[in-house]
Design a protein around this motif. Structure first.
Motif, short mmCIF file in Angstrom:
data_model
loop_
_atom_site.label_atom_id
_atom_site.label_comp_id
_atom_site.label_asym_id
_atom_site.label_seq_id
_atom_site.Cartn_x
_atom_site.Cartn_y
_atom_site.Cartn_z
N LEU A 45 32.35 45.25 39.56
CA LEU A 45 32.26 43.80 39.71
C LEU A 45 30.88 43.37 40.20
CD1 LEU A 45 35.79 43.03 41.08
CD2 LEU A 45 34.80 42.16 38.98
N LYS A 49 28.85 43.31 37.14
CA LYS A 49 29.15 42.18 36.28
C LYS A 49 28.60 40.89 36.87
CE LYS A 49 32.53 40.31 33.17
NZ LYS A 49 33.66 40.68 32.32
N ASN A 50 28.64 40.79 38.19
CA ASN A 50 28.08 39.61 38.85
C ASN A 50 26.59 39.45 38.52
OD1 ASN A 50 30.45 38.86 40.06
ND2 ASN A 50 30.02 39.90 41.98
N LYS A 51 25.87 40.57 38.52
CA LYS A 51 24.44 40.51 38.23
C LYS A 51 24.19 40.07 36.79
CE LYS A 51 23.22 44.19 41.51
NZ LYS A 51 22.65 45.56 41.66
N GLU A 108 34.61 33.34 33.47
CA GLU A 108 34.11 32.33 34.41
C GLU A 108 35.23 31.60 35.14
OE1 GLU A 108 31.95 29.33 32.42
OE2 GLU A 108 33.56 28.78 31.04
N LEU A 129 32.04 43.36 48.81
CA LEU A 129 32.87 42.35 48.19
C LEU A 129 34.10 41.99 49.02
CD1 LEU A 129 32.83 43.41 44.44
CD2 LEU A 129 31.24 42.00 45.73
N TYR A 175 28.47 35.11 37.83
CA TYR A 175 29.74 34.50 38.22
C TYR A 175 29.83 34.34 39.74
CZ TYR A 175 31.71 35.29 33.55
OH TYR A 175 31.97 35.27 32.22
N THR A 176 30.64 33.40 40.14
CA THR A 176 30.96 33.21 41.56
C THR A 176 32.46 33.22 41.68
OG1 THR A 176 29.00 31.85 41.83
CG2 THR A 176 30.65 31.75 43.57
N ARG A 177 33.04 34.40 41.91
CA ARG A 177 34.50 34.53 41.91
C ARG A 177 34.99 35.26 43.16
NH1 ARG A 177 33.01 31.63 38.86
NH2 ARG A 177 33.40 31.43 36.65
N ASN A 195 29.52 36.81 44.75
CA ASN A 195 29.56 36.18 43.43
C ASN A 195 30.98 36.23 42.89
OD1 ASN A 195 26.77 35.61 43.25
ND2 ASN A 195 26.39 37.77 42.95
N LEU A 196 31.36 37.40 42.37
CA LEU A 196 32.70 37.52 41.80
C LEU A 196 33.65 38.07 42.84
CD1 LEU A 196 34.44 37.32 39.34
CD2 LEU A 196 33.82 39.63 38.77
N CYS A 252 33.75 38.79 46.88
CA CYS A 252 32.35 39.08 46.77
C CYS A 252 31.54 37.79 46.86
CB CYS A 252 32.06 39.76 45.44
SG CYS A 252 32.61 38.79 44.07
#
Length: 423
Positions: free
Chosen positions: A125, A128-130, A98, A194, A134-136, A157-158, A155
């Motif tokens: 990624l 993994k976001n789903k 996170e 992304l 995360y918001t990266r 999110n991530l 992206c």
């Protein structure tokens, strides 16, 4: 122009924003935008924002270490291993948490020119976001040995950061090289969901003097307004987002000239010629039977190779003797955990012809022949005197000191016999 080269979305409702930099090292510092966006989102949710991190491979260039140090960001490195000298996308994504603001990947790694799998990293990624929400940030850098292309991708999110470090330069060249080598996937730039920012250096393969780079963000929303400063020194509003304020314009003019002069076909021809000459050099070295080729075909035109037999001399001995033939060749050890692998590297640029490739192979062969003879004779004499008496006590010299004396001895012996050559 540069935004078009990387397939940036340029619709009526979308606005691309970018800035010129002093090379890609300064442009990587623009990753501060990723940190600031992450901090703002964390503060808005009432969460701590004092421990940001960037996930990279151990093969990232020192500029990433500088950014992490200067801007207080933890650098989480995925270690390399012998035979696999780029970041493992699967293992890298496992390091994401996170607090990750950026995942740095490389296309055209500095030391062997290899491309990392951007498309796979993007897909992993997304998944993994789903799962995590995360918001990266994702940042991509294209690298080769002498110049740098930095591609940043964020992206929704991530976010990931992919480093393109190449012995190259301009965006057009990068487009040509990536399409030509067909790296992993036809999609690597803003066509991937992304990808939000791309940074590219303009020199080396870009055929421009060193000291020019470019950073492009997909939209204004990807660059926090709080990081942009506005001045009116020249009588009108001038937004700025760089670490350096004053810089020359000669590189910008030269870059623009090369873009319109050579165009797509011109840079493609340059790239194909570099590729063919790199292949000729690689094949010549393989024919000697004395080297392992470390560089990959899916990369920029760089030939990296290591000695198969290292018991009598090492790569630095070869490097030193090549100087007498007017060659300057890079030599280095690989990053952790492959630091026991030592490599010589040749960057094949536009002015490195097939004739030069053949001459280099011929000179390397001569060097190996001399090293096969001289060190063995000198070593025998030196090692017999391995122990000396000091104040009546036998003192054994260290292996390092003995090796240095051996190296100095055969170097002096060769320089004494060397004849002058007119090139």
């Amino acid at each position: 122009m540069i935004a078009h080269l990387f397939d940036a979305p340029l619709g009526e409702s979308e606005t691309v924003v970018g800035v010129g930099t002093v090379g890609s090292s300064e442009a990587i510092m623009a990753s501060l935008a990723f940190k600031r966006k992450w901090q703002n989102k964390r503060r808005a949710k009432g969460k701590p924002c004092d421990k940001p991190n960037i996930v990279t491979g151990a093969n990232v260039q020192v500029r990433w270490e500088k950014f992490a140090n200067y801007f207080e960001v933890e650098l989480k490195e995925e270690k390399l291993r012998e035979g696999y000298y780029v970041m493992d996308s699967v293992k890298a994504v496992e390091l994401v948490d996170e607090n990750t603001i950026c995942v740095a990947a490389i296309l055209g790694w500095t030391l062997n020119g290899e491309f990392e799998d951007v498309k796979l990293l993007n897909d992993l990624l997304l998944e993994k976001n789903k799962q995590t929400g995360y918001t990266r940030v994702l940042r991509i850098t294209y690298s080769s040995v002498l110049g740098i292309f930095n591609f940043s991708i964020i992206c929704n999110n991530l976010c990931i950061s992919i480093l393109f470090n190449s012995a190259c330069g301009i965006p057009q060249f990068m487009v040509d090289s990536l399409h030509h080598f067909s790296i992993h996937s036809s999609k690597w730039d803003f066509r991937l969901p992304l990808v939000k920012s791309i940074n590219v250096s303009g020199h080396k393969y870009g055929l421009v003097y060193a000291g020019i780079g470019w950073v492009i963000w997909r939209s204004k929303e990807d660059l926090p307004e709080e990081l942009i400063f506005h001045i009116n020194y020249l009588g009108a509003d001038q937004p700025t987002f760089t670490l350096n304020f004053s810089k020359g314009s000669s590189q910008v003019i030269a870059q623009y000239y090369q873009l319109i002069r050579l165009g797509y076909e011109g840079h493609q021809n340059v790239m194909e010629n570099c590729r063919d000459n790199a292949l000729a050099l690689k094949q010549g070295l393989e024919k000697t039977g004395r080297f392992n080729i470390v560089s990959k075909d899916n990369g920029v035109p760089v030939v990296a190779f290591s000695l198969k037999e290292k018991s009598r001399y090492n790569k630095f001995d070869v490097l030193d003797m090549l100087h007498s033939f007017q060659w300057i060749v890079s030599a280095y050890t690989m990053p952790p955990d492959a630091q026991h692998v030592t490599v010589l590297r040749v960057v094949v640029r536009e002015d490195f012809s097939c004739t030069l490739a053949e001459r280099l192979v011929d000179d390397i062969t001569k060097v190996l022949h001399k090293l096969d003879i001289f060190p063995a004779k000198i070593s025998a004499n030196m090692m017999s005197d391995d122990q000396k008496v000091k104040n009546g006590t036998m003192v054994k010299r260290t292996a390092l000191k003995t090796q240095r004396e051996i190296t100095d001895a055969w170097k002096k012996f060769f320089m004494h016999r060397k004849t002058k050559v007119i090139c």
